[in-house]
Design an enzyme around this catalytic site. Structure first.
Site, short mmCIF file in Angstrom:
data_model
loop_
_atom_site.label_atom_id
_atom_site.label_comp_id
_atom_site.label_asym_id
_atom_site.label_seq_id
_atom_site.Cartn_x
_atom_site.Cartn_y
_atom_site.Cartn_z
N SER A 261 4.61 2.61 7.93
CA SER A 261 4.27 1.42 7.14
C SER A 261 5.45 0.97 6.30
O SER A 261 6.06 1.77 5.60
CB SER A 261 3.08 1.73 6.22
OG SER A 261 1.91 1.89 6.95
N HIS B 38 0.82 -1.22 0.00
CA HIS B 38 0.00 0.00 0.00
C HIS B 38 0.85 1.27 0.00
O HIS B 38 0.34 2.35 -0.30
CB HIS B 38 -1.00 -0.01 1.16
CG HIS B 38 -0.42 0.26 2.51
ND1 HIS B 38 -0.14 -0.73 3.42
CD2 HIS B 38 -0.08 1.41 3.12
CE1 HIS B 38 0.34 -0.21 4.53
NE2 HIS B 38 0.40 1.11 4.37
N ASP C 261 0.18 -7.67 1.38
CA ASP C 261 0.59 -6.27 1.54
C ASP C 261 2.12 -6.13 1.54
O ASP C 261 2.69 -5.42 2.35
CB ASP C 261 0.01 -5.67 2.82
CG ASP C 261 0.08 -4.14 2.81
OD1 ASP C 261 0.18 -3.56 1.72
OD2 ASP C 261 0.05 -3.54 3.90
#
Length: 353
Positions: free
Chosen positions: A187, A78, A108
């Protein structure tokens, strides 16, 4: 004159508790010194359509880390999703373009590559997420809010084997939960143990406000060990696929349909040309109205895979994803009417969604 000599002043020895604190502090400092140079800030540019269909460039940021000496960098999917261009920063002195080598949206994960690593940057050693314990030290390094490069936060592993539903119906399994502060921009950054080994890739937080509330989640390193080499070699990860859909059997459903078992998976639909079809699994033959639901019945009932009992279709999906590979043959234990059968199924690669 009478001279009085005082005894020399003794230096008090630190208590064992204080000594342990100093040791832990030195350990964290050593982890940061070794790992921080391998943590990068990722900036991506995405082109979006405005309300009036004009193209507007948007910038996003996240974290990543060096996987090997060939310049491969691991991050979250992402972080780079739909990116037109990507830059990787090893600090202000080393900013360079990166290309996407491979992506795996279901897990992911994404792999980038830079042409050359800066001098002295070494990959982060890999740990083992299968041996983790709740309460174990967790160290996160990342770039919160895209501004504060190589920020370190510490905490503990607060839970293991979480199942996390993310966007577009994707499910992340065996996820690590930590209370180490993770914010937007973290992230894709590494989660490390007290020895500086990679144990997870920070991927999400649970927060009503959008900032750290002490509940962060990381993809386990064992998932990365399975997926990343495939992304480097082939650009994608092949997910095993059976090709069947249906209903979770409950005692109430079993009673209403007069089924021979009270738990298992009632097969309703089979995808054309799927491994399930080739193995001879059978789908529904008729439909009935049960309350306010339309139920397709008459199909086989799957009760186990490779001897592992199944209660839900998620149990089946999790087993296929975590325990099998494309091309592997699995055994399905099924009921067909009142007869128990075993079917051998060679798994294929899941078609692109």
């Amino acid at each position: 004159f009478l001279m009085i000599r005082r005894p020399p002043r003794s230096t008090p020895k630190p208590s064992s508790a204080a000594s342990d604190v100093y040791k832990r502090q030195a350990q964290v400092e050593a982890v940061y010194e070794r790992a921080a140079p391998a943590v990068v800030n990722i900036t991506s540019k995405v082109l979006r359509l405005s309300f009036f269909f004009g193209v507007i460039p948007e910038e996003g940021s996240g974290s990543g880390f060096v996987w090997d000496r060939e310049g491969h960098i691991v991050t979250n999917y992402h972080v780079v999703e739909d990116a037109e261009s990507i830059e990787v920063s090893f600090g202000e002195e080393a900013v360079m373009p990166a290309e996407i080598v491979g992506v795996d949206p279901p897990n992911d994960l994404a792999v980038l590559r830079v042409e050359k690593l800066p001098e002295g940057v070494e990959p982060i050693p890999l740990g083992d997420s299968s041996t983790l314990q709740v309460g174990q030290t967790a160290i996160a390094i990342g770039n919160p809010f895209g501004q504060f490069e190589r920020t370190l936060t510490t905490g503990v592993i607060s839970a293991l084997n979480r199942t996390l539903e993310v966007e577009e119906g994707r499910v992340l399994r065996r996820v690590i939960q930590t209370d180490a502060a993770i914010n937007r921009g973290n992230s894709g950054g590494p989660l490390l143990d007290s020895q500086g080994r990679l144990i997870g890739i920070n991927t999400a937080i649970y927060s009503p406000t959008g900032t750290s509330a002490g509940v962060g989640f990381a993809i386990p390193v064992d998932t990365a060990k399975r997926v990343v080499p495939e992304l480097i070699a082939h650009g994608r990860y092949p997910h095993p696929w059976l090709g069947a859909l249906g209903y979770n059997i409950t005692p109430a459903l079993a009673k209403a349909l007069d089924l021979p078992v009270e738990q298992g998976l009632l097969v309703a639909k089979l995808y054309r040309g799927s491994p399930a079809v080739k193995a001879g699994l059978r789908g529904a033959t008729e439909e009935v109205i049960l309350g306010n639901r339309r139920i397709y019945i008459g199909g086989d009932i799957i009760v186990a895979i490779d001897g592992q009992p199944l209660r839900t279709w998620e149990d089946l999906d999790a087993y296929l994803e975590l325990e099998t590979r494309v091309g592997q043959t699995v055994e399905l234990s099924i009921w067909r009417g009142d007869e128990q059968l075993t079917l051998a199924v060679e798994l294929a690669e899941e078609p692109m969604r």
